[in-house]
Design an enzyme around this catalytic site. Structure first.
Site, PDB file in Angstrom:
ATOM      1  CB  SER A  67      -0.913   0.033   1.227  1.00 34.83           C
ATOM      2  OG  SER A  67      -1.748  -1.093   1.284  1.00 34.83           O
TER       3      SER A  67
HETATM    4  N1  SAH Z   1      -1.017  -4.777   4.063  1.00 30.54           N
HETATM    5  C1  SAH Z   1      -0.273  -5.060   2.846  1.00 30.54           C
HETATM    6  C2  SAH Z   1      -1.051  -4.634   1.612  1.00 30.54           C
HETATM    7  C3  SAH Z   1      -1.315  -5.828   0.792  1.00 30.54           C
HETATM    8  S1  SAH Z   1      -2.423  -5.682  -0.554  1.00 30.54           S
HETATM    9  C4  SAH Z   1       1.109  -4.459   2.898  1.00 30.54           C
HETATM   10  O1  SAH Z   1       1.432  -3.745   3.849  1.00 30.54           O
HETATM   11  O2  SAH Z   1       1.913  -4.739   2.010  1.00 30.54           O
HETATM   12  C5  SAH Z   1      -3.778  -6.666   0.023  1.00 30.54           C
HETATM   13  C6  SAH Z   1      -3.487  -8.109   0.347  1.00 30.54           C
HETATM   14  O3  SAH Z   1      -4.711  -8.718   0.744  1.00 30.54           O
HETATM   15  C7  SAH Z   1      -2.969  -8.946  -0.820  1.00 30.54           C
HETATM   16  O4  SAH Z   1      -1.742  -9.513  -0.471  1.00 30.54           O
HETATM   17  C8  SAH Z   1      -4.049 -10.012  -1.025  1.00 30.54           C
HETATM   18  O5  SAH Z   1      -3.524 -11.274  -1.413  1.00 30.54           O
HETATM   19  C9  SAH Z   1      -4.666 -10.072   0.362  1.00 30.54           C
HETATM   20  N2  SAH Z   1      -6.037 -10.615   0.399  1.00 30.54           N
HETATM   21  C10 SAH Z   1      -7.056 -10.427  -0.469  1.00 30.54           C
HETATM   22  N3  SAH Z   1      -8.159 -11.078  -0.058  1.00 30.54           N
HETATM   23  C11 SAH Z   1      -7.842 -11.700   1.121  1.00 30.54           C
HETATM   24  C12 SAH Z   1      -8.556 -12.540   2.035  1.00 30.54           C
HETATM   25  N4  SAH Z   1      -9.830 -12.876   1.834  1.00 30.54           N
HETATM   26  N5  SAH Z   1      -7.900 -12.982   3.122  1.00 30.54           N
HETATM   27  C13 SAH Z   1      -6.600 -12.651   3.359  1.00 30.54           C
HETATM   28  N6  SAH Z   1      -5.868 -11.872   2.520  1.00 30.54           N
HETATM   29  C14 SAH Z   1      -6.478 -11.396   1.428  1.00 30.54           C
END
Ligand code: SAH
Length: 217
Positions: A67
């Site tokens: 993000s």
């Molecule tokens: N917090 C992260 C941002 C990641 S982007 C950071 O600091 O880098 C969002 C993430 O949510 C992705 O890696 C995606 O695979 C995950 N995601 C999407 N749907 C999900 C679900 N149902 N359960 C767990 N993770 C999920």
């Protein structure tokens, strides 16, 4: 443990990034301290060091993104984190947001549905001194056996607010979740007032990768 490559150059770039997000309206000093301390470049591919400290989201493995720093700061500030609080994060991704929460003294539980990212983050963070509890699973269900939580943060765009997450909030607890369609989500700040009552506030538009059900294959 691999040597942590965090130079004066990286630290200088981080100080500028902190000033930039302060200008954009982040006032919680503990959030700014965390962003100023955590080597974001280590959460991205080494060829992209020059992109690590600009205020933008960036691609990571499995078609996901780390993000935008402002977004991380905005969601974290909205959570009003206090030391030792139990915090659930849905969407570990690179692990950067989890590291920010650990740095602020929270007890962090983080779930990811992409195995490659779960592996990446659970290998990286302990070496940096951050020890959230990592889970490989579907965050739509939350973590019923580890709740209730003081705070819950969802870092992927949801089309609705999953009921299990509301149920796993303590009374007085806060859930921060972007809700919308694939192109735009509204940041919702949901506070649990009592067993059955929740207060909801909308705080501006953001763009996240989608929250998906089940595990990746
Ligand atoms: N917090 C992260 C941002 C990641 S982007 C950071 O600091 O880098 C969002 C993430 O949510 C992705 O890696 C995606 O695979 C995950 N995601 C999407 N749907 C999900 C679900 N149902 N359960 C767990 N993770 C999920």
């Amino acid at each position: 443990m691999a040597r942590i490559d965090d130079s004066f150059m990286h630290q200088g770039m981080r100080r500028k990034l902190v000033e930039e997000i302060r200008q954009k309206g982040i006032t919680d000093e503990k959030v700014l301290e965390a962003i100023g301390s955590i080597p974001r470049h280590l959460f991205m591919d080494t060829t992209f060091v020059q992109f690590a400290y600009i205020d933008k989201a960036f691609p990571i493995a499995a078609g996901q993104t780390i993000s935008q720093p402002f977004t991380v700061a905005f969601q974290t500030q909205a959570l009003q984190i206090k030391k030792f609080e139990r915090v659930l994060e849905v969407g570990t991704g690179s692990g950067y947001q989890a590291a920010v929460l650990c740095r602020m003294g929270a007890s962090v539980f983080t779930i990811e549905r992409q195995k490659a990212l779960y592996d990446f983050a659970s290998n990286l963070l302990p070496g940096l001194g951050y020890r959230p509890h990592f889970f490989y699973g579907d965050g739509y269900q939350g973590l019923p056996t580890y709740g209730p939580f003081d705070k819950i943060i969802v870092t992927a765009g949801a089309s609705f607010v999953p009921e299990p997450l509301k149920q796993q909030l303590k009374i007085g607890g806060i859930l921060v979740i972007p809700v919308g369609n694939n192109t735009l989500q509204i940041m919702k700040i949901i506070t649990r007032i009592s067993d059955l009552e929740y207060a909801e506030e909308d705080k501006g538009g953001f763009v996240f990768v989608p929250l998906l059900t089940g595990l990746s294959d």
